[in-house]
Design a protein around this motif. Structure first.
Motif, short mmCIF file in Angstrom:
data_model
loop_
_atom_site.label_atom_id
_atom_site.label_comp_id
_atom_site.label_asym_id
_atom_site.label_seq_id
_atom_site.Cartn_x
_atom_site.Cartn_y
_atom_site.Cartn_z
N CYS A 150 0.68 -0.98 0.17
CA CYS A 150 0.15 -0.07 0.01
C CYS A 150 0.87 1.18 -0.07
N ASP A 152 0.27 4.19 1.17
CA ASP A 152 0.24 4.96 2.38
C ASP A 152 1.29 4.91 3.29
N LYS A 184 -2.06 -1.53 -10.33
CA LYS A 184 -2.18 -2.00 -9.16
C LYS A 184 -2.33 -3.59 -9.65
N ILE A 189 -3.01 -7.18 -0.87
CA ILE A 189 -2.21 -5.92 -0.56
C ILE A 189 -1.68 -6.00 0.77
N VAL A 191 -0.44 -3.49 4.19
CA VAL A 191 -0.05 -2.68 4.74
C VAL A 191 0.66 -2.70 5.83
N GLU A 215 -6.41 -3.49 4.33
CA GLU A 215 -7.18 -2.37 3.33
C GLU A 215 -6.53 -1.28 3.15
N CYS A 216 -6.56 -0.64 1.76
CA CYS A 216 -6.05 0.39 1.35
C CYS A 216 -6.60 1.19 0.66
N SER A 217 -6.37 2.44 0.26
CA SER A 217 -7.22 3.36 -0.33
C SER A 217 -7.12 2.69 -1.84
N ASP A 221 -0.46 0.90 -6.36
CA ASP A 221 0.51 0.18 -5.30
C ASP A 221 1.93 1.29 -5.40
#
Length: 515
Positions: A150, A152, A184, A189, A191, A215-217, A221
């Motif tokens: 992710c 983030d 992606k 995924i 995090v 979970e990711c936005s 990637d």
């Protein structure tokens, strides 16, 4: 395996199987180190004879890491072991699940020292989706497969570590590009609250690299483009020359001069951003001997974009006395009747550009001529010459040379840039240099013949040497060619360095270089 925080500070990582125990020792993270196996109640090392990436892939698979991209390292890369050396001449097949399944010379049946201990680096980070191995989506080994990352919390410092972990060691001081989109992937995924300082050798050395599926936005990637040139010139007077070193298997290595000539030199210079035309190859450690491993048998056709596109054999079989070097052509003269005169052209932003004569004087002319290999023993260059104006952009500079520098890049503030210049002709020179000399005679009219070729003085072999060649030498040096006497068998003593193998003249040439 990659996420196990408890192992980060350990230097030994061990896996036990029914048939054999194996461990990696001396690395800073669990996925790298010296290979050691447990046999008859004793830990011992593995000799690097025949050790290759297939053998490394089996070790990585046995330890629970990905076999893809495993790197085999020789010569005790993670330090020398002690005591028993258990295995030598290991030869694994890609399908082997454990090192014990591979063929070898027998337990304890070896003739190695611990300076030949084998090591591996298992790949736990990779980039996918890019056009080459230095760019793409970041993938991390997690629970037996590579997972996406992710974006983030993944920033410039983390990108630096990823690139370094992949062997791209950011030594140019250029930040990786993270403002890229390689899409992606379809795998799970990952995090993380990973927090890197940027100088770590591996993501697992960063603070809390506890990757987990989450979970990711909707953003792409985490992706990077690593900035690294796996080629450098060392020990020259400027960036345009030096001993050639290539970055291979996470180490800087020199190159043996077997097959090495101007074709290979042209590829090196072009890859480093210089003109490939006029590139000069050097052997015999011209810019000093390197250290470490050596690449042998590197052969190019001269048209390759990168040196890695050329063919080469393995590492070894050569000494550092044969390290290769190159001199790239970053200054040239055009518009004259020979190579020693014309308008000064400087390599800038991918092409040769003319130079404004404002601020360019005798000292700069001396350096330009020396930069071209004409070492000024014939007197000051002539700068009161006019070879016209070129048609392209003109460079201006605040360059300030003392006159004894080896290249213009060694002068103070050679900040060439495009600018305006007066109506005067471009800066031009006539270098004063005679690429021929007589050595060890009783006077300047006799001696051992030496010619200046590829920036060094060379002797001439006496194969076919007679009075015709001698007459051309004498005439070029300003004497009467009639009655010139040729001598052989090192009549005036033996020279040193390289030789010109043979020269043939008809006796009417004006210059020895015309033969």
């Amino acid at each position: 395996m990659f996420i196990t925080i408890a192992f980060i500070y350990l230097l030994v990582y061990t896996v036990r199987t029914a048939s054999q125990q194996i461990r990696l020792v001396g690395g800073s993270v669990p996925h790298e180190g010296r290979v050691e196996v447990f046999h008859n109640g004793i830990w011992g090392t593995v000799c690097d004879d025949g050790w290759d990436d297939i053998d490394a892939s089996v070790v990585c698979r046995q330890l629970g890491f990905s076999p893809t991209g495993a790197v085999a390292l020789p010569d005790a890369s993670f330090g020398r072991g002690t005591g028993q050396i258990w295995l030598a001449a290991v030869n694994c097949q890609a399908s082997n699940m454990a090192l014990a399944e591979c063929s070898h010379s027998g337990w304890g049946n070896e003739d190695c020292g611990h300076g030949e201990d084998a090591s591996v680096i298992c790949q736990v980070v990779t980039l996918v989706g890019g056009s080459n191995s230095m760019e793409g989506r970041v993938m991390v080994w997690h629970n037996g497969s590579f997972g996406r990352v992710c974006p983030d919390g993944f920033g410039q410092k983390e990108a630096h570590v990823v690139c370094r972990q992949l062997g791209f060691n950011n030594n140019e001081g250029v930040d990786p590009d993270i403002n890229v989109d390689f899409g992606k992937g379809s795998s799970p995924i990952l995090v993380s609250n990973i927090n890197c300082k940027g100088n770590e050798s591996s993501l697992s050395n960063c603070k809390h690299p506890d990757f987990r599926i989450g979970e990711c936005s909707g953003a792409p990637d985490a992706s990077v483009v690593c900035k690294f040139v796996p080629l450098r010139l060392v020990n020259g007077s400027g960036s345009h020359e030096g001993r050639v070193e290539v970055f291979d298997r996470r180490k800087w290595k020199t190159v043996c001069d077997v097959w090495w000539d101007d074709k290979e030199a042209s590829v090196v210079c072009r890859q480093l951003g210089y003109s490939g035309t006029g590139a000069i190859s050097k052997g015999r450690a011209y810019f000093g001997e390197g250290r470490g491993n050596i690449v042998i048998g590197l052969g190019c056709n001269g048209r390759e974009e990168y040196l890695t596109d050329c063919k080469y054999s393995s590492v070894g079989g050569c000494s550092h006395t044969r390290d290769v070097s190159v001199i790239c052509n970053d200054v040239t003269l055009i518009g004259g009747s020979n190579a020693m005169e014309g308008r000064v052209m400087v390599w800038h932003n991918g092409s040769f550009k003319g130079v404004c004569r404002d601020g360019f004087g005798q000292e700069e002319a001396r350096v330009a001529c020396r930069n071209l290999g004409f070492n000024n023993d014939g007197g000051d260059p002539d700068i009161n010459v006019d070879f016209g104006k070129g048609s392209g952009p003109v460079l201006v500079s605040n360059i300030n040379c003392k006159g004894n520098e080896l290249s213009l890049s060694a002068c103070k503030h050679p900040a060439f840039r495009f600018g305006e210049c007066g109506c005067t002709p471009d800066f031009s020179v006539v270098c004063k240099f005679v690429p021929l000399r007589l050595v060890n005679g009783s006077g300047p009219h006799e001696g051992r013949v030496e010619v200046f070729d590829k920036r060094e003085w060379k002797t001439v072999c006496d194969y076919g040497w007679d009075d015709k060649e001698a007459s051309v030498v004498c005439r070029q040096l300003g004497y009467n060619g009639t009655g010139a006497i040729s001598k052989r068998r090192a009549y005036f003593g033996e020279g040193r360095g390289n030789k010109v193998t043979w020269v043939r003249c008809n006796g009417r040439e004006e210059y020895f270089t015309d033969c």
